[in-house]
Structures are given as structure tokens and as C-alpha cells.
Enzyme design. Structure first.
Site, PDB file in Angstrom:
ATOM      1  N   CYS A   1      21.227  17.890 -11.636  1.00 34.52           N
ATOM      2  CA  CYS A   1      20.956  16.441 -11.677  1.00 34.52           C
ATOM      3  C   CYS A   1      21.603  15.719 -12.856  1.00 34.52           C
ATOM      4  O   CYS A   1      22.504  14.905 -12.651  1.00 34.52           O
ATOM      5  CB  CYS A   1      19.451  16.213 -11.719  1.00 34.52           C
ATOM      6  SG  CYS A   1      18.627  16.797 -10.245  1.00 34.52           S
TER       7      CYS A   1
HETATM    8  N1  LIG Z   1      16.714  19.977  -8.158  1.00 32.72           N
HETATM    9  C1  LIG Z   1      16.090  18.929  -8.647  1.00 32.72           C
HETATM   10  O1  LIG Z   1      15.320  19.048  -9.595  1.00 32.72           O
HETATM   11  C2  LIG Z   1      16.292  17.547  -8.033  1.00 32.72           C
HETATM   12  C3  LIG Z   1      15.446  16.514  -8.455  1.00 32.72           C
HETATM   13  C4  LIG Z   1      15.594  15.258  -7.882  1.00 32.72           C
HETATM   14  C5  LIG Z   1      16.588  15.034  -6.940  1.00 32.72           C
HETATM   15  N2  LIG Z   1      17.430  16.046  -6.557  1.00 32.72           N
HETATM   16  C6  LIG Z   1      18.428  15.742  -5.548  1.00 32.72           C
HETATM   17  O2  LIG Z   1      17.972  16.238  -4.292  1.00 32.72           O
HETATM   18  C7  LIG Z   1      19.056  16.704  -3.503  1.00 32.72           C
HETATM   19  C8  LIG Z   1      18.846  18.170  -3.128  1.00 32.72           C
HETATM   20  O3  LIG Z   1      18.844  18.925  -4.316  1.00 32.72           O
HETATM   21  P1  LIG Z   1      18.230  20.391  -4.400  1.00 32.72           P
HETATM   22  O4  LIG Z   1      18.145  20.718  -5.852  1.00 32.72           O
HETATM   23  O5  LIG Z   1      17.000  20.499  -3.558  1.00 32.72           O
HETATM   24  O6  LIG Z   1      19.397  21.237  -3.723  1.00 32.72           O
HETATM   25  P2  LIG Z   1      19.348  22.774  -3.296  1.00 32.72           P
HETATM   26  O7  LIG Z   1      20.735  23.282  -3.368  1.00 32.72           O
HETATM   27  O8  LIG Z   1      18.253  23.484  -4.047  1.00 32.72           O
HETATM   28  O9  LIG Z   1      18.877  22.729  -1.778  1.00 32.72           O
HETATM   29  C9  LIG Z   1      19.577  22.084  -0.780  1.00 32.72           C
HETATM   30  C10 LIG Z   1      19.411  22.866   0.513  1.00 32.72           C
HETATM   31  O10 LIG Z   1      20.095  22.152   1.532  1.00 32.72           O
HETATM   32  C11 LIG Z   1      20.629  23.102   2.448  1.00 32.72           C
HETATM   33  N3  LIG Z   1      21.639  22.443   3.271  1.00 32.72           N
HETATM   34  C12 LIG Z   1      22.916  22.127   2.971  1.00 32.72           C
HETATM   35  N4  LIG Z   1      23.495  21.474   3.995  1.00 32.72           N
HETATM   36  C13 LIG Z   1      22.550  21.359   4.959  1.00 32.72           C
HETATM   37  C14 LIG Z   1      22.531  20.774   6.247  1.00 32.72           C
HETATM   38  N5  LIG Z   1      23.584  20.148   6.759  1.00 32.72           N
HETATM   39  N6  LIG Z   1      21.385  20.848   6.961  1.00 32.72           N
HETATM   40  C15 LIG Z   1      20.291  21.464   6.479  1.00 32.72           C
HETATM   41  N7  LIG Z   1      20.261  22.048   5.264  1.00 32.72           N
HETATM   42  C16 LIG Z   1      21.370  21.986   4.515  1.00 32.72           C
HETATM   43  C17 LIG Z   1      21.129  24.190   1.529  1.00 32.72           C
HETATM   44  O11 LIG Z   1      21.298  25.413   2.209  1.00 32.72           O
HETATM   45  C18 LIG Z   1      20.010  24.250   0.481  1.00 32.72           C
HETATM   46  O12 LIG Z   1      19.018  25.185   0.824  1.00 32.72           O
HETATM   47  C19 LIG Z   1      20.307  16.447  -4.332  1.00 32.72           C
HETATM   48  O13 LIG Z   1      20.825  15.204  -4.004  1.00 32.72           O
HETATM   49  C20 LIG Z   1      19.760  16.402  -5.758  1.00 32.72           C
HETATM   50  O14 LIG Z   1      20.583  15.651  -6.613  1.00 32.72           O
HETATM   51  C21 LIG Z   1      17.284  17.306  -7.084  1.00 32.72           C
END
Ligand SMILES: NC(=O)c1ccc[n+]([C@@H]2O[C@H](COP(=O)([O-])OP(=O)(O)OC[C@H]3O[C@@H](n4cnc5c(N)ncnc54)[C@H](O)[C@@H]3O)[C@@H](O)[C@H]2O)c1
Length: 434
Positions: free
Chosen positions: A273
Site C-alpha cells: 500500500c
Molecule cells: N493489504 C492491505 O493491507 C490493503 C489495505 C487496504 C487496501 N488494499 C488494497 O486492496 C486491494 C487488494 O489488496 P490485497 O492486499 O488484498 O491483495 P492480495 O494480493 O493479498 O490479494 C488479492 C487476491 O486477488 C486474487 N485475484 C487476482 N486477480 C483476480 C481475479 N481476476 N479474480 C479473482 N481473484 C483475483 C489474487 O489471487 C489474490 O488472492 C489492492 O488494491 C490494495 O491496494 C490493501
């Protein structure tokens, strides 16, 4: 009798918690979200393209520390790779990654892929919410036309909203349910439905006027962190030049009961992030011929920190008539933050790379990261004991995991570069703090 409108029908299903919720992307954001919907009684399907994650969830195994999959029967979270679950979904929530490209520009490819899939299965009466962090305009300019391509109209046939996620993995005080959630809709009915949906799982929803606003709110929150961390990182560099202890400076400043909020320096930014999100905003502003100077300067300072730490290692070894070349260097903690398994963008990798390039013999210990891919090799975490500590020429603290016993580390190490103030309160000539 008057027929219920699509909005009324969906609203009723949500309030009765009968609405089928599909969460796309079961990572740090999507998994806790899907679990929370299941916990309060919604039928939930988690959809992910990763076989391993799907299989683990269906076996009740969590891959995120602090996230438990123990739901009380009949509440259940089912995971699948099968997007046909979207066919009868009442709500589809997109939580897929939004990384940067090699040229540090927004890479929306996964959001687009997920949105295209949702569009293919879109049906009247469905609510779509994007939760992935992104630049202002994404929901309106990118998702909306894509979803309307097949003739359904937003605000009428289907509903579209944006709600940024604020999850702080590992935070036991502020969880999904007690962290206010910002929400915006493409139209008033989109907002109203999204508010009803999220009110079922969080104590407070914060409606804002447009999806662009909700998108930039998240970017302000993360830019705020990036800029403040850059400020204290620069203070660390300046205090180093002045021969002062930056930790003492910050702790004393933090006694001011108003107008100051302490941030702490470190070996650099990590995770998915803070180092990434501000670039979504600066990229968008570049398109509008504006240079987001604060974002770029903060990024420059934060990205210099691994080099600053690596230089401190070299200087400290030099004072002992040793060189980085050939020294045994134990990296303590490789996750990007305390008590996390996450090594994405971790500054540990940069520090290790810089020291490796100078010929250091690098090994690491991290209780949360048993294996690490580094420099084309698969490394394993070495045990943390008196022998490991005492055979290292230098121990470099990159992550201050709660499990680390600072006293033990100081007792058995020969030299410590502490980039996190793990050893605070311990006075020893062996310790070099940031
Ligand atoms: N990690 C954090 O603390 C956090 C906090 C706030 C916001 N975010 C935002 O949230 C979003 C997700 O982040 P995250 O950390 O959960 O990512 P992550 O990588 O942990 O998880 C994302 C998941 O999406 C899956 N994926 C990818 N393409 C896909 C598709 N087409 N259909 C279904 N599943 C699919 C992946 O396999 C993965 O399991 C990002 O935009 C991030 O910036 C993250």
C-alpha cells in the site's frame, strides 16, 4: 399491488441478510471482508484465481496471520475459482491487487480482468463495489462504461459503488467492524444500497459525494503516512549527521499533547500500500500537467533508506577493521512490518541486495517467513539462537517482530545495526541505531 423496484428488492434482501455476496480476490482485503459477511449471516462466495488459496479456505486453513476461518455453523465461507457463482449474486465486491508497472505507473490489469468477468455475469438488480485502492476516476471512467457495455444502466438496472478498504493486517484493536468505512455511489441509489450493505458489517459508514472523492480519500490516508514517514526518515539522516539520537528526539516531541503525532523512521517502506498507492495519484495528476511534488519527494527519501542502512552496516564493520565483503550478515526480520508474513516490497530485500552486492554473506531469521526467494535463490530462515547470533559479524534489525527478545539479541551478538529501535532502553557499545 405496486411491484417493488430493483433497488427496493435488493435493499430488502440485504437487510434480511439473504443477499448473496461474492467477493473477488481473497487476499489481505477480500478474505477478512468475505469472512465478516459470512459471520453476520450472509451467504458468501469467495472467488479467487489462486488454486492454493481456494483449497486452503475450503479446508478451513487461513494464510493470513490473525485471520481465523473458524465460523460457527451454519455460517460458512465457500471459496471457488468458478465465476459462474456471479450469475445469481446480489452483490459482487472486487478486492484484487492494484500494483505498479515496471515504470511505476498504475497497473489496473487485474481490476480490469475482474470487472470484465463481473460484466459478463452482470444481471439486473446487482450491486457492484470496487474496494481495490486506485486513482480518482477509476470507478466512473473505467468500471462504469465497462459494466454498461451490454445495455444495463447503472442506478436503474444495476448499482455501482466504491469503498476503499482500511484493513490494517495484524491490528487487533481496529478491525473491519469498528473502523469507519468510506462509501460513495455512482448515483444516490447506488450509494444508498452500498450503505445498507456495509452497515450490516461495520459500525459506521461514511458516505461521500462521489466515487472520485472516495478514491482520493484512501490516497490521502496513505500519502499522509508516506510523507510523515519520509519526514522522520529524513530526521534520522539529519540526526545522524548531527550525532543525535532520533528516537529520543521523536519520543520527547511526542509528549506534546496537541499538534504532533509521532511517526518512526525505519529501513524503508514496504507492503502493497504505502509505497505504491501515492503513485496512483501522482500518475493521475501528471496526466493533468501537475507534478505532485510532496509525493515524489517523500518517495525519493523513503527509497533511499535501505541504502542508508546498508551504509551504516559498512561503516560499523569498518570501525571494527572489517569489510562488508566476506562478513557474515544476519538480517533479523524480512517481513515489511511487525508480526506480518508479508514480504511484498519489503525493504529487507533491498538492504540484503545492497549488502550482497558488496560481497556480504547474507542469511536471515524471521519467525513469520520460513522461506524467502532472494537473488534467484530459495533461502530458509535460520534458527535464532546464541550460536547463530554470535557467529554473525553483524546483526541487522529490519523488522521489530514482537517475538524478538532484544536482550538476547544484544547479549549474543557482536555488532547490531538496529533500524527499528528494537533494542530501545538497552545501552551497549555493540548497538548502532538508525
Ligand atoms: N493489504 C492491505 O493491507 C490493503 C489495505 C487496504 C487496501 N488494499 C488494497 O486492496 C486491494 C487488494 O489488496 P490485497 O492486499 O488484498 O491483495 P492480495 O494480493 O493479498 O490479494 C488479492 C487476491 O486477488 C486474487 N485475484 C487476482 N486477480 C483476480 C481475479 N481476476 N479474480 C479473482 N481473484 C483475483 C489474487 O489471487 C489474490 O488472492 C489492492 O488494491 C490494495 O491496494 C490493501
Amino acid at each position: 399491488m405496486r411491484m417493488k423496484s430493483r433497488k427496493e428488492a435488493l435493499n430488502e434482501r440485504i437487510v434480511q441478510r439473504k443477499a448473496k455476496v461474492c467477493v473477488l480476490g481473497l487476499g489481505y482485503v477480500g478474505l477478512p471482508l468475505a469472512l465478516r459477511f459470512a459471520e453476520v449471516g450472509f451467504p458468501v462466495f469467495g472467488i479467487d484465481t489462486d488454486d492454493e488459496k481456494v483449497e486452503k479456505i475450503n479446508r478451513g486453513i487461513s494464510y493470513i496471520p490473525g485471520v481465523s476461518l473458524n465460523l460457527q455453523e451454519p455460517k460458512v465461507l465457500r471459496a471457488s475459482k468458478d465465476f459462474s457463482h456471479l450469475d445469481d449474486a446480489d452483490a459482487a465486491i472486487i478486492c484484487v491487487p492494484t500494483p505498479l508497472s515496471k515504470t511505476r505507473e498504475p497497473d489496473l490489469s487485474l481490476v480490469l480482468e475482474a470487472a470484465q468477468t463481473v460484466a459478463k455475469h452482470l444481471h439486473p438488480g446487482e450491486l457492484i463495489v470496487l474496494e481495490s485502492t486506485t486513482y480518482p476516476g477509476t470507478t466512473r471512467e473505467v468500471l462504469l462504461p465497462l459494466l454498461e457495455e451490454r445495455g444495463l444502466k447503472s442506478g436503474q438496472d444495476f448499482f455501482l459503488a466504491y469503498s476503499p478498504e482500511r484493513v490494517d493486517p495484524g491490528n487487533e484493536i481496529f478491525t473491519l467492524s469498528n473502523t469507519p468505512k468510506v462509501i460513495a455511489g455512482i448515483s444516490p441509489s447506488c450509494l444508498a444500497l452500498a450503505q445498507t450493505l456495509y452497515s450490516q458489517i461495520v459500525q459506521r459508514v461514511v458516505p461521500v459525494s462521489t466515487t472520485d472523492t472516495a478514491e482520493i480519500v484512501k490516497l490521502l490516508e496513505n500519502t499522509f503516512r508516506s510523507v510523515n514517514i519520509a519526514l522522520v526518515n529524513e530526521f534520522a539522516i539529519m540526526c545522524d549527521r548531527l550525532g543525535l539520537n532520533v528516537w529520543e528526539v521523536i519520543q520527547a516531541a511526542a509528549t506534546k499533547p496537541f499538534g504532533f503525532m509521532p511517526f518512526f523512521p525505519g529501513p524503508g517502506l514496504g507492503g502493497h500500500c504505502i509505497p505504491v498507492d501515492p503513485h496512483y495519484l501522482s500518475w493521475k495528476l501528471r496526466l493533468l500537467a501537475y507534478k505532485a511534488r510532496t509525493i515524489e519527494l517523500a518517495d525519493e527519501i523513503n527509497r533511499e533508506m535501505p541504502r542508508f542502512v546498508a551504509e551504516k552496516v559498512g561503516e560499523a564493520l569498518n570501525r571494527q577493521r572489517k569489510s562488508v565483503n566476506g562478513s557474515k550478515i544476519l538480517i533479523l526480520g524480512v517481513a515489511y512490518k511487525k508480526d506480518s508474513t508479508d514480504v511484498r516490497e519489503s525493504p529487507a530485500l533491498d538492504v540484503m541486495k545492497l549488502l550482497r552486492e558488496k560481497g556480504g554473506d547474507i542469511f536471515y531469521h524471521d519467525p513469520w517467513v520460513p522461506r524467502l526467494s532472494f537473488n534467484g535463490r530459495d533461502l530458509g530462515s535460520v534458527p535464532l539462537d546464541a550460536e547463530t547470533l554470535s557467529t554473525a559479524d553483524v546483526v541487522v534489525v529490519i523488522t521489530d517482530h514482537s517475538r524478538f527478545d532484544a536482550g538476547e539479541v544484544v547479549e549474543h551478538s557482536r555488532l547490531i545495526i538496529d533500524a527499528r529501535n528494537l533494542t530501545h532502553g538497552i545501552e551497549s557499545a555493540k548497538i548502532v541505531r538508525l
